[in-house]
Design a protein around this motif. Structure first.
Motif, PDB file in Angstrom:
ATOM      1  N   PHE A 112     123.078  74.113   7.314  1.00  0.00           N
ATOM      2  CA  PHE A 112     122.172  73.999   6.160  1.00  0.00           C
ATOM      3  C   PHE A 112     121.762  72.550   5.953  1.00  0.00           C
ATOM      4  O   PHE A 112     122.577  71.717   5.566  1.00  0.00           O
ATOM      5  N   LEU A 113     120.498  72.236   6.198  1.00  0.00           N
ATOM      6  CA  LEU A 113     119.942  70.909   5.965  1.00  0.00           C
ATOM      7  C   LEU A 113     119.277  70.934   4.592  1.00  0.00           C
ATOM      8  O   LEU A 113     118.134  71.360   4.442  1.00  0.00           O
ATOM      9  N   ASN A 114     120.001  70.486   3.591  1.00  0.00           N
ATOM     10  CA  ASN A 114     119.591  70.619   2.193  1.00  0.00           C
ATOM     11  C   ASN A 114     118.706  69.443   1.787  1.00  0.00           C
ATOM     12  O   ASN A 114     119.170  68.309   1.661  1.00  0.00           O
ATOM     13  N   CYS A 115     117.424  69.720   1.582  1.00  0.00           N
ATOM     14  CA  CYS A 115     116.450  68.666   1.273  1.00  0.00           C
ATOM     15  C   CYS A 115     115.885  68.889  -0.128  1.00  0.00           C
ATOM     16  O   CYS A 115     115.232  69.908  -0.372  1.00  0.00           O
ATOM     17  N   PRO A 116     116.085  67.961  -1.064  1.00  0.00           N
ATOM     18  CA  PRO A 116     115.537  68.109  -2.418  1.00  0.00           C
ATOM     19  C   PRO A 116     114.006  68.156  -2.395  1.00  0.00           C
ATOM     20  O   PRO A 116     113.363  67.689  -1.458  1.00  0.00           O
ATOM     21  N   LEU A 117     113.433  68.698  -3.456  1.00  0.00           N
ATOM     22  CA  LEU A 117     111.986  68.866  -3.533  1.00  0.00           C
ATOM     23  C   LEU A 117     111.239  67.541  -3.392  1.00  0.00           C
ATOM     24  O   LEU A 117     110.230  67.465  -2.680  1.00  0.00           O
ATOM     25  N   ASP A 118     111.720  66.496  -4.073  1.00  0.00           N
ATOM     26  CA  ASP A 118     110.988  65.225  -4.016  1.00  0.00           C
ATOM     27  C   ASP A 118     110.935  64.666  -2.591  1.00  0.00           C
ATOM     28  O   ASP A 118     109.912  64.101  -2.164  1.00  0.00           O
ATOM     29  N   GLN A 119     112.018  64.858  -1.824  1.00  0.00           N
ATOM     30  CA  GLN A 119     112.020  64.382  -0.440  1.00  0.00           C
ATOM     31  C   GLN A 119     111.095  65.230   0.435  1.00  0.00           C
ATOM     32  O   GLN A 119     110.400  64.700   1.304  1.00  0.00           O
ATOM     33  N   SER A 120     111.071  66.550   0.194  1.00  0.00           N
ATOM     34  CA  SER A 120     110.158  67.426   0.946  1.00  0.00           C
ATOM     35  C   SER A 120     108.715  66.988   0.725  1.00  0.00           C
ATOM     36  O   SER A 120     107.914  66.910   1.666  1.00  0.00           O
ATOM     37  N   LEU A 121     108.375  66.712  -0.529  1.00  0.00           N
ATOM     38  CA  LEU A 121     107.006  66.301  -0.855  1.00  0.00           C
ATOM     39  C   LEU A 121     106.670  64.957  -0.214  1.00  0.00           C
ATOM     40  O   LEU A 121     105.565  64.760   0.302  1.00  0.00           O
ATOM     41  N   THR A 122     107.633  64.037  -0.232  1.00  0.00           N
ATOM     42  CA  THR A 122     107.407  62.718   0.370  1.00  0.00           C
ATOM     43  C   THR A 122     107.192  62.826   1.870  1.00  0.00           C
ATOM     44  O   THR A 122     106.263  62.227   2.436  1.00  0.00           O
ATOM     45  N   HIS A 123     108.046  63.599   2.557  1.00  0.00           N
ATOM     46  CA  HIS A 123     107.909  63.773   4.007  1.00  0.00           C
ATOM     47  C   HIS A 123     106.593  64.476   4.354  1.00  0.00           C
ATOM     48  O   HIS A 123     105.970  64.182   5.372  1.00  0.00           O
ATOM     49  N   ASN A 124     106.170  65.380   3.464  1.00  0.00           N
ATOM     50  CA  ASN A 124     104.947  66.136   3.728  1.00  0.00           C
ATOM     51  C   ASN A 124     103.701  65.268   3.609  1.00  0.00           C
ATOM     52  O   ASN A 124     102.657  65.582   4.184  1.00  0.00           O
ATOM     53  N   GLU A 125     103.799  64.181   2.851  1.00  0.00           N
ATOM     54  CA  GLU A 125     102.655  63.278   2.730  1.00  0.00           C
ATOM     55  C   GLU A 125     102.271  62.691   4.079  1.00  0.00           C
ATOM     56  O   GLU A 125     101.102  62.373   4.325  1.00  0.00           O
ATOM     57  N   THR A 126     103.259  62.568   4.968  1.00  0.00           N
ATOM     58  CA  THR A 126     102.989  62.043   6.310  1.00  0.00           C
ATOM     59  C   THR A 126     102.577  63.139   7.273  1.00  0.00           C
ATOM     60  O   THR A 126     101.608  63.008   8.018  1.00  0.00           O
ATOM     61  N   SER A 127     103.304  64.261   7.246  1.00  0.00           N
ATOM     62  CA  SER A 127     103.042  65.333   8.220  1.00  0.00           C
ATOM     63  C   SER A 127     101.843  66.204   7.851  1.00  0.00           C
ATOM     64  O   SER A 127     101.179  66.762   8.736  1.00  0.00           O
ATOM     65  N   LYS A 128     101.583  66.364   6.545  1.00  0.00           N
ATOM     66  CA  LYS A 128     100.471  67.196   6.066  1.00  0.00           C
ATOM     67  C   LYS A 128     100.556  68.638   6.586  1.00  0.00           C
ATOM     68  O   LYS A 128      99.550  69.286   6.839  1.00  0.00           O
ATOM     69  N   LEU A 129     101.777  69.157   6.731  1.00  0.00           N
ATOM     70  CA  LEU A 129     101.948  70.513   7.258  1.00  0.00           C
ATOM     71  C   LEU A 129     101.751  71.580   6.185  1.00  0.00           C
ATOM     72  O   LEU A 129     101.380  72.711   6.485  1.00  0.00           O
ATOM     73  N   TYR A 130     102.035  71.236   4.945  1.00  0.00           N
ATOM     74  CA  TYR A 130     101.961  72.197   3.854  1.00  0.00           C
ATOM     75  C   TYR A 130     101.129  71.627   2.709  1.00  0.00           C
ATOM     76  O   TYR A 130     100.992  70.409   2.562  1.00  0.00           O
ATOM     77  N   SER A 131     100.628  72.519   1.876  1.00  0.00           N
ATOM     78  CA  SER A 131     100.054  72.081   0.613  1.00  0.00           C
ATOM     79  C   SER A 131     101.207  71.840  -0.369  1.00  0.00           C
ATOM     80  O   SER A 131     102.308  72.378  -0.193  1.00  0.00           O
ATOM     81  N   GLU A 132     100.960  71.039  -1.383  1.00  0.00           N
ATOM     82  CA  GLU A 132     102.000  70.776  -2.379  1.00  0.00           C
ATOM     83  C   GLU A 132     102.413  72.070  -3.071  1.00  0.00           C
ATOM     84  O   GLU A 132     103.599  72.295  -3.352  1.00  0.00           O
ATOM     85  N   GLU A 133     101.444  72.956  -3.312  1.00  0.00           N
ATOM     86  CA  GLU A 133     101.731  74.230  -3.967  1.00  0.00           C
ATOM     87  C   GLU A 133     102.684  75.082  -3.121  1.00  0.00           C
ATOM     88  O   GLU A 133     103.623  75.694  -3.645  1.00  0.00           O
ATOM     89  N   THR A 134     102.459  75.107  -1.792  1.00  0.00           N
ATOM     90  CA  THR A 134     103.311  75.911  -0.915  1.00  0.00           C
ATOM     91  C   THR A 134     104.731  75.368  -0.888  1.00  0.00           C
ATOM     92  O   THR A 134     105.703  76.134  -0.938  1.00  0.00           O
ATOM     93  N   ILE A 135     104.871  74.043  -0.801  1.00  0.00           N
ATOM     94  CA  ILE A 135     106.218  73.452  -0.762  1.00  0.00           C
ATOM     95  C   ILE A 135     106.983  73.775  -2.041  1.00  0.00           C
ATOM     96  O   ILE A 135     108.159  74.150  -2.003  1.00  0.00           O
ATOM     97  N   LYS A 136     106.326  73.645  -3.177  1.00  0.00           N
ATOM     98  CA  LYS A 136     107.000  73.943  -4.444  1.00  0.00           C
ATOM     99  C   LYS A 136     107.382  75.420  -4.522  1.00  0.00           C
ATOM    100  O   LYS A 136     108.476  75.759  -4.997  1.00  0.00           O
ATOM    101  N   ALA A 137     106.499  76.296  -4.047  1.00  0.00           N
ATOM    102  CA  ALA A 137     106.799  77.731  -4.073  1.00  0.00           C
ATOM    103  C   ALA A 137     107.980  78.061  -3.171  1.00  0.00           C
ATOM    104  O   ALA A 137     108.849  78.870  -3.525  1.00  0.00           O
TER     105      ALA A 137
END
Length: 287
Positions: A112-137
């Motif tokens: 289990f690689l446990n990643c908090p929401l704020d870190q997921s959003l930060t990493h996604n700013e670089t990769s652009k794999l998801y929308s912010e809405e999808t990550i939060k959902a």
């Protein structure tokens, strides 16, 4: 050969960890084809759908889980170490994989690689794999593995900042030295169940179905129901059930009948397991 299930939130570094595991398991005079990496990336490529589209459609997401499970089932009986790299965030899906491992008479572990929401959003700013809405959902839907659940055990938990400190040797030892899971009892001839046992089971599942329906009427998608079952004067079992889809009473009754058919071909040494397994049936029906 063993199954290693990588589980974690979006944009947490799971694929990097998966590649590190492949390197670890093939470094010591081991043929590269002895390690089989299965990733949800293949579904996005083959379907031509991006992550937002897949996770925004229950049908597509269910199709992806089915493809991943089929691939695991196909290669697990071969002489390979199998690594599954996906979010694997649904408890019911991890239970299905556990049943596949049991059928193959091998071992498994969950990483289990446990990643908090704020870190997921930060990493996604670089990769652009998801929308912010999808990550939060996805974070809201995430059902974290529990070491007390047999389908999540043995469990190794880490975080993005500590992932490089993960003891891969200990992970490997849990897979290679662990006791193989026994096959499902459905492959054996079960003893005939007594009529009073079936009667008690019928009454129990009727009560559970009524409780679930009563709470689901006022629940919203994403709510967690707490359902209790009194097995004896001194034993009350409480189970949590996440509402991923609203079910009607006819749907719940069909699930109950399916469970009763399942129970007739299985044996439970500990009848306190019955509510948990029944809730697994209901949870899987909401996927």
């Amino acid at each position: 050969m063993p199954l290693l299930i990588i589980c974690g939130q979006a944009c947490g570094g799971k694929s990097g960890l998966a590649n590190r595991l492949v390197t670890h398991f093939t470094k010591e005079n081991t043929p590269e084809d002895s390690v089989h990496l299965i990733s949800d990336e293949s579904f996005y490529s083959c379907s031509g759908k991006d992550r937002n589209t897949v996770y925004g459609s229950p049908g597509l997401e269910k199709q992806m889980r089915g493809q991943l499970k089929d691939e695991v089932t196909r290669v697990l009986s071969a002489n390979k170490m199998v690594i599954l790299d996906a979010q694997n965030y649904i408890k019911g899906f991890r239970y299905e994989l556990y049943c596949v491992v049991k059928a193959a008479k091998t071992t498994q572990c969950v990483l289990f690689l446990n990643c908090p929401l704020d870190q997921s959003l930060t990493h996604n700013e670089t990769s652009k794999l998801y929308s912010e809405e999808t990550i939060k959902a996805l974070h809201l839907r995430f059902e974290a593995p529990q070491s007390t659940a047999r389908w999540d055990s043995p469990l190794f938990e880490t975080s993005p900042e500590n992932v490089h400190e993960l003891d891969l040797q200990m992970v490997e030892q849990s897979l290679t030295s662990g006791r193989a899971l026994p096959p499902n009892l459905s492959t054996q001839n079960p003893p005939r169940l007594a009529a009073d046992t079936l009667y008690d089971l019928d009454k129990m599942t009727q009560k559970l179905t009524s409780q679930i329906m009563g709470q689901m009427l006022n629940a919203e998608i994403g709510d967690v129901l707490l359902v209790s079952s009194k097995l004896s004067d001194d034993l009350i079992i409480s189970e949590k059930l996440k509402v991923n889809k609203k079910l009607s009473m006819p749907e719940l009754q069909r699930i109950r009948r399916h469970f009763l058919d399942f129970y007739k071909s299985h044996t439970f040494k500990d009848h306190s397991q019955v509510p948990n397994v029944f809730f697994q049936f209901v949870s899987n029906a909401m996927l």
